[in-house]
Scaffold this active site. Structure first.
Site, PDB file in Angstrom:
ATOM      1  N   ASP A 136      -2.861  -0.142   6.339  1.00 63.81           N
ATOM      2  CA  ASP A 136      -3.747  -0.506   5.231  1.00 63.81           C
ATOM      3  C   ASP A 136      -3.299  -1.813   4.583  1.00 63.81           C
ATOM      4  O   ASP A 136      -4.135  -2.617   4.139  1.00 63.81           O
ATOM      5  CB  ASP A 136      -3.771   0.603   4.198  1.00 63.81           C
ATOM      6  CG  ASP A 136      -4.549   1.829   4.677  1.00 63.81           C
ATOM      7  OD1 ASP A 136      -5.010   1.809   5.833  1.00 63.81           O
ATOM      8  OD2 ASP A 136      -4.692   2.792   3.896  1.00 63.81           O
ATOM      9  N   GLU A 166       1.005   5.669   0.276  1.00 66.21           N
ATOM     10  CA  GLU A 166       0.381   6.971   0.533  1.00 66.21           C
ATOM     11  C   GLU A 166       1.092   7.966  -0.374  1.00 66.21           C
ATOM     12  O   GLU A 166       2.326   7.913  -0.530  1.00 66.21           O
ATOM     13  CB  GLU A 166       0.517   7.375   1.998  1.00 66.21           C
ATOM     14  CG  GLU A 166      -0.135   6.408   2.976  1.00 66.21           C
ATOM     15  CD  GLU A 166      -1.605   6.203   2.736  1.00 66.21           C
ATOM     16  OE1 GLU A 166      -2.273   7.145   2.239  1.00 66.21           O
ATOM     17  OE2 GLU A 166      -2.116   5.095   3.015  1.00 66.21           O
ATOM     18  N   ASP A 213       0.859  -1.182   0.000  1.00 69.04           N
ATOM     19  CA  ASP A 213       0.000   0.000   0.000  1.00 69.04           C
ATOM     20  C   ASP A 213       0.898   1.235   0.000  1.00 69.04           C
ATOM     21  O   ASP A 213       1.981   1.233   0.609  1.00 69.04           O
ATOM     22  CB  ASP A 213      -0.916   0.014   1.225  1.00 69.04           C
ATOM     23  CG  ASP A 213      -1.898   1.165   1.175  1.00 69.04           C
ATOM     24  OD1 ASP A 213      -2.944   1.020   0.505  1.00 69.04           O
ATOM     25  OD2 ASP A 213      -1.626   2.221   1.789  1.00 69.04           O
ATOM     26  N   HIS A 260      -5.451   4.961   6.498  1.00 71.68           N
ATOM     27  CA  HIS A 260      -4.710   5.753   5.517  1.00 71.68           C
ATOM     28  C   HIS A 260      -3.237   5.893   5.881  1.00 71.68           C
ATOM     29  O   HIS A 260      -2.600   6.882   5.512  1.00 71.68           O
ATOM     30  CB  HIS A 260      -5.348   7.133   5.347  1.00 71.68           C
ATOM     31  CG  HIS A 260      -6.723   7.074   4.743  1.00 71.68           C
ATOM     32  ND1 HIS A 260      -6.960   6.727   3.444  1.00 71.68           N
ATOM     33  CD2 HIS A 260      -7.939   7.317   5.314  1.00 71.68           C
ATOM     34  CE1 HIS A 260      -8.262   6.763   3.210  1.00 71.68           C
ATOM     35  NE2 HIS A 260      -8.881   7.110   4.327  1.00 71.68           N
TER      36      HIS A 260
END
Length: 593
Positions: A184, A40, A38, A179
């Site tokens: 995540d 960001e 994942d 988040h």
């Protein structure tokens, strides 16, 4: 035509039992290492936005093997709304490494794994872009998208949407998405395992099943994928049969097992094929030496069995011919077969309507009679409307004798067999006149008549050129250095084989010639094989790299034949289909090369 690798008994083909390996059955999900990743980011577009955090979890058979997490300096400010959403601020990433330093460590962590991400195009898209920007080779990862998998496996009654947070609650994940990349990724691991349990009950047990899983594929359809396992990874023909042994469908492929397995996956979306799979209880394979042999065998088997789920090539016997009758005052007649009666023929046409258009083109050029009654050498009937219009020579009232009428018939037969130029010129002139009067619809009718005639004439001349040869042997070099060999007799594929690299192809060709099918001469250009088979053979002979080895007879076509008009007609039709109405006058006329 002999087939290596298949034991035959009459019309039946027997495939020996095969003990398949686990590799051929697929890779069980329990043996696959997944890297759930994942990211960001500062925005949604790679190249315009930067990565601020990478989190990944490596898992196999439900066991966590390792975790990867690092903040990343995006080399730009983090927008306030992104900072609020993720909790990652400019101060937090100020001293963090750039993505160029993070990528090598991540790729080493994910090496040999199947990548998993929720909404994978987003995360993988960023990683691929950054790898390219920094000069790193992106591995050929297999990628699983849990969002896509959830949309296929779950219904709206179960979850209102497929967001990560919604799925985490539905599967009671141990980590709540917040988040942040690692949290995540951990939640995605739990979602992945929940989805595995769901699709496992639908027959998805291997990585290959997972890649092709779709809710459109029924459990019954997927459960029949074992039918493909006895088939070889080789070119050939496959036949789906039902519990009574009736052939349901015939197909061909360069790789029999791979192609048949696709019928039990999401890649097969045709409704009628799904219905066919529901009825099928077995798949029979016939291995072929070459792709051309597979194509030819497919045509022959479809014609033999007429499977209900095959739409094309089921009735090659349904042919239409134009015949110049043999009588004192010959006429054109539409017939379904040709005879050794000295008549002139044009064809075969696959559709009656096409033959009728070609006949109309000939009547536009040669004013021979169109009535069907038999006329003696001294007819005394009254003339018809066509004669009054000047479109018929009117032999019915004796205004033209047999010899003078025969001159027109001789020219007609020459246009059928040798040179269609008189028909092309007559119809082109007619098209020009109609276009000049802005009668474009009528001009298009004549254009279609001309096209049907020229294509029919060119097709017959091409087939006649090859079917007149008692034997033709040709070869093409394969990528591995071997040779693809074919023996063609009167246009029919009589034998096919491969000469392996390191062996002399002449010896293999002589063996093929000795065992090839005997093909006797017949009447007409399609006596030895169906028109489709002859055209398949011709396309292969005309393909790049094919060499003629031996030729018994002459393989020739008329220099003034119909083939030279085909490109002009194609250009004219393309121009008419794409021009504005005001430009159709020019487009309707066949143009020069």
């Amino acid at each position: 035509m002999t087939t290596p690798g298949a034991a035959t008994n009459g019309a039946q083909t027997r495939i020996r039992g095969v003990q398949t390996s686990f590799d051929e059955l697929g890779t069980p999900l329990r043996d696959v290492t997944f890297c759930v990743v994942d990211l960001e980011t500062t925005g949604g577009a790679p190249g315009e936005s930067g990565i601020t955090e990478v989190g990944a979890v490596k898992v196999r058979c439900g066991e966590i093997l390792g975790e990867f997490q690092t903040l990343v300096n995006p080399h730009g400010p983090i927008p306030p709304f992104v900072a609020v959403l993720t909790g990652i601020t400019n101060a937090m990433v100020a001293t963090s490494p750039r993505i160029g330093s993070v990528l090598p460590a991540f790729l080493e962590f994910a090496q040999g794994c199947v990548l998993v991400a929720h909404n994978a195009p987003f995360d993988v898209g960023f990683l691929r872009h950054e790898a390219k920007e920094h000069g790193f080779d992106w591995p050929d990862f297999i990628v699983v998208d849990t969002a896509l998998l959830a949309r296929r496996a779950l219904t709206r009654d179960e979850t209102p949407n497929c967001k990560l947070g919604t799925l985490a609650r539905f599967f009671r994940a141990g980590t709540t998405p917040n988040h942040r990349a690692l949290s995540d990724a951990r939640a995605t691991v739990d979602v992945l395992h929940g989805l595995f349990e769901r699709v496992g009950s639908l027959g998805v047990q291997t990585l290959e099943d997972l890649q092709t899983f779709s809710s459109r594929v029924s459990t019954a359809q997927r459960s029949k994928r074992h039918l493909a396992e006895p088939l070889p990874h080789a070119p050939g023909v496959y036949l789906f049969t039902d519990d009574r042994g009736e052939v349901l469908y015939v197909g061909k492929s360069k790789d029999l097992r791979t192609r048949v397995r696709n019928y039990f996956t999401a890649s097969e979306t045709r409704t009628r094929m799904g219905e066919m799979i529901g009825l099928a209880t077995a798949v029979r394979g016939i291995e072929c030496a070459t792709p051309l042999e597979a194509e030819v065998r497919e045509l022959r088997l479809i014609a033999q069995h007429k499977p209900r789920y095959n739409r094309k090539s089921r009735f090659p016997e349904r042919q239409h011919w134009l015949k110049v009758t043999v009588e004192p005052f010959p006429r054109l007649s539409l017939v379904k077969e040709i005879r050794d009666d000295g008549a002139g023929y044009l064809g075969p046409f696959g559709r009656k309507q096409t033959a009728e258009r070609a006949m109309a083109a000939l009547h536009e050029t040669f004013p021979i009679r169109q009535c069907t009654q038999r006329l003696s050498r001294q007819p005394k009937s009254s003339i018809c409307v066509l004669a009054e219009m000047g479109r018929c020579l009117a032999p019915c009232d004796g205004r033209i004798d047999v010899e003078a009428y025969g001159e027109f018939v001789t020219a007609l037969r020459a246009a059928l067999a040798v040179d269609p130029t008189p028909v092309v010129n007559a119809l082109t002139t007619r098209i020009d006149l109609l276009a000049a009067e802005e009668r474009f619809e009528d001009a298009a009718v004549h254009r279609d008549r001309l096209s049907s005639f020229v294509r029919g004439s060119a097709r017959m001349q091409r087939m006649a050129s090859i079917t007149s040869c008692p034997e033709l042997c040709a070869a093409r070099r394969l990528d591995d250095g071997g040779w693809e060999l074919h023996v063609i007799r009167r246009g029919r594929l009589a034998a096919a084989g491969v000469s392996p690299v390191g062996t002399h192809p002449r010896r293999h060709l002589e063996m093929l010639q000795a065992s090839a099918e005997t093909v006797l001469p017949g009447i007409g250009p399609a006596a030895s094989a169906s028109p489709e088979e002859i055209e398949l053979v011709l396309r292969w002979l005309e393909s790049p790299g094919v060499r003629l080895v031996e030729l018994d007879g002459e393989w020739t076509s008329p220099i003034a034949g119909a083939g030279r008009h085909l490109r002009r007609l194609d250009n004219a039709r393309a121009g008419a289909d794409h021009s504005e109405p005001g430009e159709r006058r020019r487009a309707l006329r066949p143009v020069g090369p």
